[in-house]
Design an enzyme around this catalytic site. Sequence first.
Site, mmCIF file in Angstrom:
data_model
loop_
_atom_site.group_PDB
_atom_site.id
_atom_site.type_symbol
_atom_site.label_atom_id
_atom_site.label_comp_id
_atom_site.label_asym_id
_atom_site.label_seq_id
_atom_site.Cartn_x
_atom_site.Cartn_y
_atom_site.Cartn_z
ATOM 1 N N SER A 131 -4.192 -1.640 0.436
ATOM 2 C CA SER A 131 -3.165 -2.559 0.890
ATOM 3 C C SER A 131 -3.820 -3.867 1.312
ATOM 4 C CB SER A 131 -2.449 -1.924 2.081
ATOM 5 O OG SER A 131 -1.554 -2.842 2.650
ATOM 6 N N ALA A 132 -3.397 -4.979 0.699
ATOM 7 C CA ALA A 132 -4.100 -6.247 0.898
ATOM 8 C C ALA A 132 -4.025 -6.752 2.334
ATOM 9 C CB ALA A 132 -3.544 -7.305 -0.061
ATOM 10 N N GLY B 188 0.825 -1.201 0.000
ATOM 11 C CA GLY B 188 0.000 0.000 0.000
ATOM 12 C C GLY B 188 0.861 1.254 0.000
ATOM 13 N N THR B 189 1.955 1.197 0.736
ATOM 14 C CA THR B 189 2.876 2.335 0.788
ATOM 15 C C THR B 189 3.422 2.662 -0.596
ATOM 16 O OG1 THR B 189 3.473 1.952 3.088
ATOM 17 C CG2 THR B 189 5.103 3.080 1.733
ATOM 18 N N GLN C 173 -7.865 1.561 4.881
ATOM 19 C CA GLN C 173 -8.607 1.104 6.053
ATOM 20 C C GLN C 173 -10.029 0.660 5.734
ATOM 21 O OE1 GLN C 173 -7.576 0.418 9.069
ATOM 22 N NE2 GLN C 173 -5.492 1.114 8.693
ATOM 23 N N CYS D 188 6.450 7.764 23.491
ATOM 24 C CA CYS D 188 7.101 6.761 24.332
ATOM 25 C C CYS D 188 6.683 5.341 23.972
ATOM 26 C CB CYS D 188 6.815 6.969 25.816
ATOM 27 S SG CYS D 188 6.933 8.655 26.343
#
Lengths: 458, 458
Positions: free
Chosen positions: A194-195, A69-70, A177, A320
């Site tokens: 994105s799969a 997906g990126t 999403q 953090c």
Amino acid sequence: MSYFDAASAAPLHPVARQALLAALDEGWADPARLYREGRRARLLLDAAREAAAEAVGCRADELVFTSSGTRAVHSGIAGVLAGRRRVGRHLIVSAVEHSSVLHAADVHQADGGTLTQVAVDRTGAVDPSAYAAELRQDTALACLQSANHEVGTEQPVADVADACREAGVPLLVDAAQSIGWGPIGGGWSVLTASAHKWGGPPGVGLLVVRKGVRFAAQGPADERESGRAPGFENLPAIVAAAASLRAVRAEAAQEAVRLRELTERIRTRVPRLVPDVEVVGDPERRLPGVVTFSCLYVDGETLLHELDRAGFSVSSGSSCTSSTLTPSHVLRAMGVLSEGNVRVSLPFGAAAEDVERFLEVLPGAVAGVREKLGAPAAETVVRDDVLVVDSLGRRCPIPVIELAKVIGDVPVGGTVRVLSDDEAARLDIPAWCEMRGQEYVGEEPADRGSAYVVRRLS
Amino acid sequence: MSYFDAASAAPLHPVARQALLAALDEGWADPARLYREGRRARLLLDAAREAAAEAVGCRADELVFTSSGTRAVHSGIAGVLAGRRRVGRHLIVSAVEHSSVLHAADVHQADGGTLTQVAVDRTGAVDPSAYAAELRQDTALACLQSANHEVGTEQPVADVADACREAGVPLLVDAAQSIGWGPIGGGWSVLTASAHKWGGPPGVGLLVVRKGVRFAAQGPADERESGRAPGFENLPAIVAAAASLRAVRAEAAQEAVRLRELTERIRTRVPRLVPDVEVVGDPERRLPGVVTFSCLYVDGETLLHELDRAGFSVSSGSSCTSSTLTPSHVLRAMGVLSEGNVRVSLPFGAAAEDVERFLEVLPGAVAGVREKLGAPAAETVVRDDVLVVDSLGRRCPIPVIELAKVIGDVPVGGTVRVLSDDEAARLDIPAWCEMRGQEYVGEEPADRGSAYVVRRLS
């Protein structure tokens, strides 16, 4: 063991597994070759493309498979920006996009392009008219996610797409999403997904570019996937991705109702079970399986660790955690509390009893962390009606805990100055004031870090 | 069914399949997460990196997993060129590199960089001293494959690496064709490879950058894989890739001897079985499983089709195959015959009886194609002692067939002018002259295409 982090990666859908196994045997050869193994691979690739296109609602020749997906986002943004370079070099994104979009925007800016980040409200949504107001003559591309990955809020994609269409600007929708839940409505121009977010395997992204959108693929030439995704096709994974997208879609309507009811339980009961909690994200316009809340006086990493020990895998946008020292850009853009942040994202088939057990475990886990953190002594100095809390060198949620401990020590109308060099304080001290009905006066530069000034109102 | 195209894609090794299945269950989560599924995924990723690094002969922190060998090449070249931009913008490649290297070089040139292509001899190998002579003060990067993908010739990597080291220039070695057989010797700086070439799954490449090499990853930032390979890690495939590399290495020494003997059978017997054949590539310094030959008067695509019907899957660098109208750049750079080109690349475990059957079938297949093509009438005109053959609009191998048919019609010392607008003629007419002991006089521009002038010597 309850895995509640489907928004990071969904476990492999059984159909994906079956399809992958079959395609390992049938689809390992080069689909560009003319011999029988190659022709068989080509048939599988074509069928996968047809199936994915049908699920997306586009033509098969508009869709290519990328390696993630990126990559789809990077290639999609770079391709449209280059294709429309003559129009201008202005790029619009929302402030809560996935980091892949924001990082591509950074590259554009570093390369001399201009960038507008559209703000979001406290629920995480953009306002369509505010978004539309940023469209300019020289806008090459606008980007908007279909739904937010951290808080689940759905964006008004159809309205923004209308405005973009009117302005003649292509809209890229990062649908990572939500594409498993259904097609993206509205007149978008480019879509990415994105799969592994819908239960498919990793290694597969979708990049859809509607006919008519000017697109110039960047980087070295490659003949595969219409020149938009270089490298040998990951065919077994592509076949599995397409098959599982179809499978999750078949179950989506029913499963959405079920998961929405489960996340609603968390939304309504967590604030009753745990004091000082802020549930974030839109209560209605949201993904079925995602719910996010933040707990005052809690350090996100310790809470995640406690929940993990109790058998729950969840994620956090707190600072953090996972080697980052700043709160998530999404929570910051929303202006909500980031400390003790927990994202629960339920996978397909998540069991109601696991959600109930989570609701049983959570109050004790939060209380335990608070107890551990409640002890530290603060060095406080009272000057007239100004009380100074020195939290320099202390990480979240300590600065907020110190503030809460001393607010009663100044008279109503008096102020507390919290000295902090922790990035999260900038977000969490104002958020605490809003939750507690105190006045956040502002931030002032200090010798080290900043002084956050709070006036006691009650 | 005999699949003899392992150099394009090797069938999945059984170990890769097993490892992939196991990792689908154990390694689907995000290795960046702190909960148990994430930690388990991280352990798998770390173990795969260690295993791959051991096989390559590098440190684990020098190796990242990319989404393909092509991506590894693109990222590796772009990263070194950017990291060493202050040194200069000169790039060296051999003329017979994989297209992923040449396309990355094209991008560099288009962006204002300078490029040197080092020529190869008739076997396809570069001369180390000729390569070394191209190293300059401003050379940012030199690239050399470990072995050629079309003809199997091994390159003198260690010698070129020595020269590069002396000049302070990093050498990138595309090891896609040979890494399954053993580590790459010599002092290379950057190494790339592709899992599906050694029997691993598609979707995984290796990019190794030695410590000390200046490297600046290009494109949008991403925290995964040391910032050198954006996108969610394709962990099941990575695990399978590392496991299968280890497995093929364990069998490599023995299998290399066996396949070398089988390809030697093809090398020696094809010229005896089939008239007018040129076996290309180095007879000694070569990959164990690859052998390539070209057949005069044969069209590559038709021959591949005939062999496919007979149950053999092979590849071709001829023009007129797989939608390309020019012969492979490798055969062109070597200056060898391209028509009727056949590459046999045997996978691990290829059976001797299948090779024998191939040797039985090949002569008939070639003869059949020649018979089909032998018929066409040429329009020939004799002017004094010059004979003109008009092959305009005819594709290879017709121009060469026409030439061969008429060469006897001119007296010794007379010339034939072949008019052709087919790109392959430029390579194949000189190659025919060399094979037939005739003189290739040269190419002259013509109204359409070129005139190729041949003098009859015998």
